[in-house]
Write a protein that holds these residues in place. Structure first.
Motif, PDB file in Angstrom:
ATOM      1  N   ARG A   1       0.777  -1.346  -0.116  1.00 32.33           N
ATOM      2  CA  ARG A   1      -0.044  -0.006   0.024  1.00 32.33           C
ATOM      3  C   ARG A   1       0.813   1.112  -0.020  1.00 32.33           C
ATOM      4  NH1 ARG A   1      -2.672   3.849  -0.967  1.00 32.33           N
ATOM      5  NH2 ARG A   1      -4.301   4.594   0.317  1.00 32.33           N
ATOM      6  N   VAL A   2       1.742   1.178   0.847  1.00 34.14           N
ATOM      7  CA  VAL A   2       2.915   2.473   1.065  1.00 34.14           C
ATOM      8  C   VAL A   2       3.628   2.813  -0.643  1.00 34.14           C
ATOM      9  CG1 VAL A   2       4.828   3.402   2.165  1.00 34.14           C
ATOM     10  CG2 VAL A   2       2.886   2.312   3.269  1.00 34.14           C
ATOM     11  N   ARG A   3       3.919   1.540  -1.112  1.00 31.44           N
ATOM     12  CA  ARG A   3       4.746   1.624  -2.423  1.00 31.44           C
ATOM     13  C   ARG A   3       3.621   2.381  -3.405  1.00 31.44           C
ATOM     14  NH1 ARG A   3       6.558  -3.627  -1.402  1.00 31.44           N
ATOM     15  NH2 ARG A   3       5.171  -4.327  -2.805  1.00 31.44           N
ATOM     16  N   GLU A   4       2.220   1.983  -3.151  1.00 32.41           N
ATOM     17  CA  GLU A   4       1.545   2.526  -4.206  1.00 32.41           C
ATOM     18  C   GLU A   4       1.310   4.165  -3.762  1.00 32.41           C
ATOM     19  OE1 GLU A   4      -2.055   0.463  -3.445  1.00 32.41           O
ATOM     20  OE2 GLU A   4      -1.672  -1.394  -4.611  1.00 32.41           O
ATOM     21  N   MET A   5       1.494   4.581  -2.790  1.00 31.37           N
ATOM     22  CA  MET A   5       1.586   5.937  -2.302  1.00 31.37           C
ATOM     23  C   MET A   5       2.781   6.688  -2.854  1.00 31.37           C
ATOM     24  SD  MET A   5       0.064   5.483   1.476  1.00 31.37           S
ATOM     25  CE  MET A   5       0.182   7.102   1.927  1.00 31.37           C
ATOM     26  N   ARG A   6       3.758   5.944  -3.142  1.00 33.58           N
ATOM     27  CA  ARG A   6       5.008   6.923  -3.333  1.00 33.58           C
ATOM     28  C   ARG A   6       5.130   7.881  -4.487  1.00 33.58           C
ATOM     29  NH1 ARG A   6      10.608   5.065  -2.532  1.00 33.58           N
ATOM     30  NH2 ARG A   6      10.161   3.336  -1.395  1.00 33.58           N
ATOM     31  N   PRO A   7       4.285   7.650  -5.512  1.00 35.30           N
ATOM     32  CA  PRO A   7       4.320   8.704  -6.421  1.00 35.30           C
ATOM     33  C   PRO A   7       3.797  10.196  -6.058  1.00 35.30           C
ATOM     34  CG  PRO A   7       3.642   6.697  -7.547  1.00 35.30           C
ATOM     35  CD  PRO A   7       3.947   6.359  -6.041  1.00 35.30           C
ATOM     36  N   ASP A   8       2.602   9.921  -5.287  1.00 39.13           N
ATOM     37  CA  ASP A   8       2.171  10.992  -4.551  1.00 39.13           C
ATOM     38  C   ASP A   8       2.979  11.728  -3.521  1.00 39.13           C
ATOM     39  OD1 ASP A   8      -0.167  10.786  -6.135  1.00 39.13           O
ATOM     40  OD2 ASP A   8      -1.230   9.406  -4.546  1.00 39.13           O
ATOM     41  N   ILE A   9       3.529  10.817  -2.939  1.00 40.48           N
ATOM     42  CA  ILE A   9       4.511  11.425  -1.764  1.00 40.48           C
ATOM     43  C   ILE A   9       5.572  12.249  -2.534  1.00 40.48           C
ATOM     44  CG2 ILE A   9       6.200  10.898   0.192  1.00 40.48           C
ATOM     45  CD1 ILE A   9       4.450   8.486   0.634  1.00 40.48           C
ATOM     46  N   GLN A  10       6.088  11.643  -3.766  1.00 39.72           N
ATOM     47  CA  GLN A  10       7.401  12.292  -4.194  1.00 39.72           C
ATOM     48  C   GLN A  10       6.760  13.601  -4.759  1.00 39.72           C
ATOM     49  OE1 GLN A  10      10.511  11.126  -4.826  1.00 39.72           O
ATOM     50  NE2 GLN A  10      10.708  13.376  -5.310  1.00 39.72           N
ATOM     51  N   LYS A  11       5.576  13.493  -5.372  1.00 39.41           N
ATOM     52  CA  LYS A  11       4.932  14.840  -5.818  1.00 39.41           C
ATOM     53  C   LYS A  11       4.891  16.063  -4.894  1.00 39.41           C
ATOM     54  CE  LYS A  11       0.739  16.665  -8.502  1.00 39.41           C
ATOM     55  NZ  LYS A  11       0.317  17.518  -7.343  1.00 39.41           N
ATOM     56  N   ILE A  12       4.710  15.425  -3.536  1.00 35.90           N
ATOM     57  CA  ILE A  12       4.537  16.499  -2.608  1.00 35.90           C
ATOM     58  C   ILE A  12       5.755  17.076  -2.257  1.00 35.90           C
ATOM     59  CG2 ILE A  12       3.943  16.736  -0.266  1.00 35.90           C
ATOM     60  CD1 ILE A  12       1.683  14.720  -0.340  1.00 35.90           C
ATOM     61  N   VAL A  13       6.783  16.148  -2.087  1.00 34.42           N
ATOM     62  CA  VAL A  13       8.120  16.446  -1.799  1.00 34.42           C
ATOM     63  C   VAL A  13       8.672  17.471  -3.032  1.00 34.42           C
ATOM     64  CG1 VAL A  13      10.512  15.788  -1.541  1.00 34.42           C
ATOM     65  CG2 VAL A  13       8.680  14.378  -0.567  1.00 34.42           C
ATOM     66  N   ASP A  14       8.377  17.282  -4.044  1.00 29.50           N
ATOM     67  CA  ASP A  14       8.997  18.032  -5.181  1.00 29.50           C
ATOM     68  C   ASP A  14       8.354  19.526  -5.402  1.00 29.50           C
ATOM     69  OD1 ASP A  14      10.906  16.147  -6.504  1.00 29.50           O
ATOM     70  OD2 ASP A  14       9.243  15.242  -7.678  1.00 29.50           O
ATOM     71  N   GLU A  15       6.963  19.305  -5.062  1.00 33.53           N
ATOM     72  CA  GLU A  15       6.459  20.893  -5.044  1.00 33.53           C
ATOM     73  C   GLU A  15       6.961  21.587  -3.895  1.00 33.53           C
ATOM     74  OE1 GLU A  15       2.168  19.299  -6.850  1.00 33.53           O
ATOM     75  OE2 GLU A  15       2.267  19.657  -4.517  1.00 33.53           O
ATOM     76  N   HIS A  16       7.377  21.049  -2.929  1.00 33.91           N
ATOM     77  CA  HIS A  16       7.736  21.960  -1.585  1.00 33.91           C
ATOM     78  C   HIS A  16       9.025  22.212  -1.812  1.00 33.91           C
ATOM     79  CE1 HIS A  16       4.108  20.797   0.220  1.00 33.91           C
ATOM     80  NE2 HIS A  16       4.478  21.985   1.185  1.00 33.91           N
ATOM     81  N   ILE A  17       9.932  21.466  -2.696  1.00 37.56           N
ATOM     82  CA  ILE A  17      11.434  21.838  -2.795  1.00 37.56           C
ATOM     83  C   ILE A  17      11.391  22.821  -4.005  1.00 37.56           C
ATOM     84  CG2 ILE A  17      13.486  21.005  -4.031  1.00 37.56           C
ATOM     85  CD1 ILE A  17      13.292  18.578  -2.173  1.00 37.56           C
ATOM     86  N   ASP A  18      10.551  22.545  -5.098  1.00 35.83           N
ATOM     87  CA  ASP A  18      10.348  23.675  -6.064  1.00 35.83           C
ATOM     88  C   ASP A  18       9.864  24.977  -5.363  1.00 35.83           C
ATOM     89  OD1 ASP A  18      10.384  21.893  -8.095  1.00 35.83           O
ATOM     90  OD2 ASP A  18       8.489  21.559  -8.380  1.00 35.83           O
ATOM     91  N   ALA A  19       9.338  25.322  -4.448  1.00 36.53           N
ATOM     92  CA  ALA A  19       8.761  26.487  -3.798  1.00 36.53           C
ATOM     93  C   ALA A  19      10.036  26.886  -2.993  1.00 36.53           C
ATOM     94  CB  ALA A  19       7.810  26.139  -2.807  1.00 36.53           C
ATOM     95  N   MET A  20      10.959  26.156  -2.307  1.00 37.75           N
ATOM     96  CA  MET A  20      12.024  26.312  -1.756  1.00 37.75           C
ATOM     97  C   MET A  20      13.177  27.032  -2.613  1.00 37.75           C
ATOM     98  SD  MET A  20      12.939  23.096   0.845  1.00 37.75           S
ATOM     99  CE  MET A  20      14.719  23.841   0.944  1.00 37.75           C
ATOM    100  N   LEU A  21      13.198  26.467  -3.810  1.00 34.17           N
ATOM    101  CA  LEU A  21      14.354  26.925  -4.820  1.00 34.17           C
ATOM    102  C   LEU A  21      14.045  28.286  -5.442  1.00 34.17           C
ATOM    103  CD1 LEU A  21      15.128  23.509  -6.576  1.00 34.17           C
ATOM    104  CD2 LEU A  21      16.667  24.781  -5.109  1.00 34.17           C
ATOM    105  N   GLU A  22      12.617  28.440  -5.695  1.00 34.84           N
ATOM    106  CA  GLU A  22      12.002  29.728  -6.192  1.00 34.84           C
ATOM    107  C   GLU A  22      12.219  30.766  -5.266  1.00 34.84           C
ATOM    108  OE1 GLU A  22       7.732  31.254  -7.881  1.00 34.84           O
ATOM    109  OE2 GLU A  22       7.725  29.301  -7.693  1.00 34.84           O
ATOM    110  N   GLN A  23      11.999  30.450  -3.948  1.00 31.39           N
ATOM    111  CA  GLN A  23      12.209  31.445  -3.107  1.00 31.39           C
ATOM    112  C   GLN A  23      13.569  32.029  -2.704  1.00 31.39           C
ATOM    113  OE1 GLN A  23      10.431  30.601   0.760  1.00 31.39           O
ATOM    114  NE2 GLN A  23      11.807  32.018   2.059  1.00 31.39           N
ATOM    115  N   GLY A  24      14.530  30.834  -2.784  1.00 28.89           N
ATOM    116  CA  GLY A  24      15.956  31.340  -2.460  1.00 28.89           C
ATOM    117  C   GLY A  24      16.193  31.064  -1.042  1.00 28.89           C
ATOM    118  N   GLY A  25      17.381  30.775  -0.738  1.00 28.13           N
ATOM    119  CA  GLY A  25      17.897  30.741   0.734  1.00 28.13           C
ATOM    120  C   GLY A  25      18.044  32.293   1.338  1.00 28.13           C
ATOM    121  N   PRO A  26      18.298  32.134   2.689  1.00 20.77           N
ATOM    122  CA  PRO A  26      17.855  31.280   3.561  1.00 20.77           C
ATOM    123  C   PRO A  26      16.293  30.952   3.771  1.00 20.77           C
ATOM    124  CG  PRO A  26      18.509  32.990   4.654  1.00 20.77           C
ATOM    125  CD  PRO A  26      18.662  33.658   3.328  1.00 20.77           C
TER     126      PRO A  26
END
Length: 411
Positions: free
Chosen positions: A121-146
């Motif tokens: 069941r968790v393997r089936e959730m992996r693509p959705d989890i990856q999408k959530i992670v990617d979206e938040h890292i996209d937002a981090m990169l767009e904002q810039g550090g720190p």
């Protein structure tokens, strides 16, 4: 000949107080090593109320306690080692969560939830989890550090995942995260603790009622559908189960994400090795779970019959804290346990998820979330680094689940 409470080690002198503070986020409290060596089953007093309890610190003994049916999880029993200010009148009204149930009630509820957390069941959730992670890292990169990695990534990822699984509206996350954080704080007054539990339960009561009338494609709705036939829980039980899933599903993983990233940033040679060989990441995650053991005292028990552990007799009615952080630094199981070793062959022998019938039901989900976050950060932001000195970080010494309040990073 065995020892018992009647002749407890340290009798006649003040008992050490629990919890004991970590002086370094990457290690166990300093006192644990001495206890493991000299008094692996020893007495302490709880800071919250001064009541005595047993501390169990060796790996084999912790497993023994957690696998023993005579060690009850029922927090309403006299002698249970509470770590919050809970008046007797409030305790009498507490509805037990699955985590605090013994068989057969625990068995019945857990059996209904297991299909939601299988490896498949968790393997089936992996693509959705990856999408959530990617979206938040996209937002981090767009904002810039720190940026603060806790608010930008560590907290929202598991919060979103558990919300989607349970069918909880994520737009309410500010509210339930505030209540959840309050419930984890050792230092709250009984009134503050009770208010946080009551507020979250009122929110979840409305949500469960909605799903009873308008079921969706989510864990709570599926539990309600099964329960219509099985009848293992009433409405209030479902509310309490939802609270356990919601709080447990994001608090622990969020703290592990932040601490794991801190560990990698503090050990650049390990980071470089994982970037060269991502296949090492699953074992590295087990080692990070072992080193941090963030829910050290979440394995509280009370003896319902006399139990002999490590040559010491714990009497019926006495509280027990089977400390997984101490167990996970046991030199007889983990060579040089203070070293973070991502190649450690025995890393998965850790007890960070507990052991026995109450072993964390969401362990598979947590592993997948950690792998998605760490792996994506290593790949997409290879130059990630702390934006402040490590000595400026504030750690959750006052909380049931260890972590860091903020983690400012840049790249």
């Amino acid at each position: 000949m065995t020892q018992s409470t009647d002749a407890a080690p340290g009798e006649g002198s003040p008992l050490p107080q629990f919890p004991m503070r970590r002086t370094c986020p990457f290690s166990e409290p300093a006192e644990y090593a001495g206890l493991r060596k000299n008094e692996p089953v020893s007495r302490a007093s709880l800071k919250v109320n001064g009541k005595p309890t047993w501390l169990v610190t060796q790996h084999a003994d912790v497993r023994s306690v957690l696998g023993d049916s005579r060690a009850s999880s029922n927090l309403k029993l006299p002698g249970y080692p509470h770590q919050f200010h809970i008046p007797e009148e409030m305790l009498a009204q507490v509805r037990l969560m699955m985590l605090s149930m013994d068989p057969p009630e625990h068995t019945a509820q857990r059996r209904m939830l297991i299909p939601e957390f299988t490896a498949r069941r968790v393997r089936e959730m992996r693509p959705d989890i990856q999408k959530i992670v990617d979206e938040h890292i996209d937002a981090m990169l767009e904002q810039g550090g720190p940026v603060d990695l806790v608010t930008a990534l560590a907290l929202p990822v598991p919060s979103l995942v558990i919300c989607e699984l349970l069918g909880v509206p994520y737009e309410d996350h500010d509210r339930f995260e505030k209540w959840s954080a309050a419930m984890m704080n050792h230092d709250l007054s009984p009134q503050e603790y009770g208010a946080a539990v009551q507020a979250l339960d009122m929110y979840l009561d409305e949500l469960v009622t909605l799903k009873e009338n308008e079921p969706g494609d989510d864990l709570i709705s599926r539990f309600l559908e099964k329960n219509a036939t099985e009848q293992v829980a009433d409405h209030a039980d479902v509310v309490t189960m939802a609270r356990l899933m919601l709080v447990g599903g994001h608090e622990t993983t969020a703290n592990m994400i932040a601490l794991g990233v801190l560990a990698l940033l503090s050990n650049p040679e390990l980071t470089a090795e994982l970037q060269r060989d991502p296949a090492l990441l699953p074992n590295a995650i087990e080692e990070l779970l072992r080193v941090f053991s963030i829910s050290d005292s979440g394995t509280a028990r009370v003896a319902v019959a006399d139990i002999e552990i490590g040559g010491v007799t714990i009497r019926a009615g006495e509280g027990i804290l089977a400390l997984n952080n101490a167990a996970n630094h046991d030199e007889s199981v983990f060579e040089d346990p203070g070293t973070l070793d991502i190649h450690r062959a025995e890393a998965r022998s850790h007890l960070a998820f507990g052991y026995g019938i109450h072993q964390c039901i969401g362990a598979n989900l947590a592993r997948v979330e950690l792998e998605a976050v760490y792996g994506t950060l290593l790949r997409r932001i290879p130059g990630l680094k702390l934006a402040v000195g490590a000595d400026e970080l504030r750690f959750k010494d006052d909380a049931m689940v260890y972590g860091v309040y903020e983690l400012p990073v840049t790249w």
